[in-house]
Design a protein around this motif. Sequence first.
Motif, PDB file in Angstrom:
ATOM      1  N   LYS A  69       0.799  -1.237   0.000  1.00 55.65           N
ATOM      2  CA  LYS A  69       0.000   0.000   0.000  1.00 55.65           C
ATOM      3  C   LYS A  69       0.832   1.288   0.000  1.00 55.65           C
ATOM      4  O   LYS A  69       0.395   2.310   0.527  1.00 55.65           O
ATOM      5  N   LEU A  70       2.001   1.254  -0.594  1.00 55.58           N
ATOM      6  CA  LEU A  70       2.855   2.450  -0.585  1.00 55.58           C
ATOM      7  C   LEU A  70       2.292   3.573  -1.443  1.00 55.58           C
ATOM      8  O   LEU A  70       2.338   4.744  -1.056  1.00 55.58           O
ATOM      9  N   VAL A  71       1.757   3.237  -2.606  1.00 56.18           N
ATOM     10  CA  VAL A  71       1.185   4.270  -3.490  1.00 56.18           C
ATOM     11  C   VAL A  71      -0.048   4.875  -2.830  1.00 56.18           C
ATOM     12  O   VAL A  71      -0.228   6.097  -2.849  1.00 56.18           O
ATOM     13  N   GLU A  72      -0.870   4.040  -2.218  1.00 52.24           N
ATOM     14  CA  GLU A  72      -2.068   4.531  -1.525  1.00 52.24           C
ATOM     15  C   GLU A  72      -1.685   5.481  -0.389  1.00 52.24           C
ATOM     16  O   GLU A  72      -2.253   6.565  -0.250  1.00 52.24           O
ATOM     17  N   ARG A  73      -0.713   5.097   0.416  1.00 49.80           N
ATOM     18  CA  ARG A  73      -0.264   5.945   1.526  1.00 49.80           C
ATOM     19  C   ARG A  73       0.310   7.262   1.012  1.00 49.80           C
ATOM     20  O   ARG A  73       0.034   8.331   1.560  1.00 49.80           O
ATOM     21  N   PHE A  74       1.127   7.170  -0.037  1.00 53.40           N
ATOM     22  CA  PHE A  74       1.716   8.362  -0.634  1.00 53.40           C
ATOM     23  C   PHE A  74       0.625   9.320  -1.106  1.00 53.40           C
ATOM     24  O   PHE A  74       0.690  10.530  -0.853  1.00 53.40           O
ATOM     25  N   SER A  75      -0.395   8.774  -1.775  1.00 52.96           N
ATOM     26  CA  SER A  75      -1.483   9.609  -2.299  1.00 52.96           C
ATOM     27  C   SER A  75      -2.245  10.294  -1.175  1.00 52.96           C
ATOM     28  O   SER A  75      -2.607  11.474  -1.286  1.00 52.96           O
ATOM     29  N   LYS A  76      -2.502   9.573  -0.088  1.00 55.75           N
ATOM     30  CA  LYS A  76      -3.207  10.169   1.057  1.00 55.75           C
ATOM     31  C   LYS A  76      -2.386  11.288   1.683  1.00 55.75           C
ATOM     32  O   LYS A  76      -2.914  12.352   2.009  1.00 55.75           O
ATOM     33  N   ILE A  77      -1.101  11.059   1.866  1.00 46.58           N
ATOM     34  CA  ILE A  77      -0.229  12.081   2.456  1.00 46.58           C
ATOM     35  C   ILE A  77      -0.155  13.307   1.551  1.00 46.58           C
ATOM     36  O   ILE A  77      -0.227  14.441   2.013  1.00 46.58           O
TER      37      ILE A  77
END
Length: 99
Positions: A69-77
């Motif tokens: 979930k790195l892309v998802e976390r990056f997008s949220k941040i």
Amino acid sequence: MEDIVKQGMLYDFYGELLTEHQKNVYEDLVMNNFSISEIAEEYNITRQAASDLVKRINRLLNGYEDKLKLVERFSKIKKKIELNENLSDDEKAEILKEL
């Protein structure tokens, strides 16, 4: 267009987990905008083999994202930062008081 952005982000985050050959093929597909036919010709393989390879790479990258979930976390941040930049100093101070 959004699909290309997602593919690029998946590659940015997880590309180093691919083999050198997979990286080259995926870069040609996403960054150099090659078609499946062009990939087949470039790597001297059949169109079917090129299509299967691209599908396998996409499954790998999406599988990494499903687990990490790195892309998802990056997008949220990134969204939170953008929202923060749009707040006034007073609004930021008010939020900090609530914390």
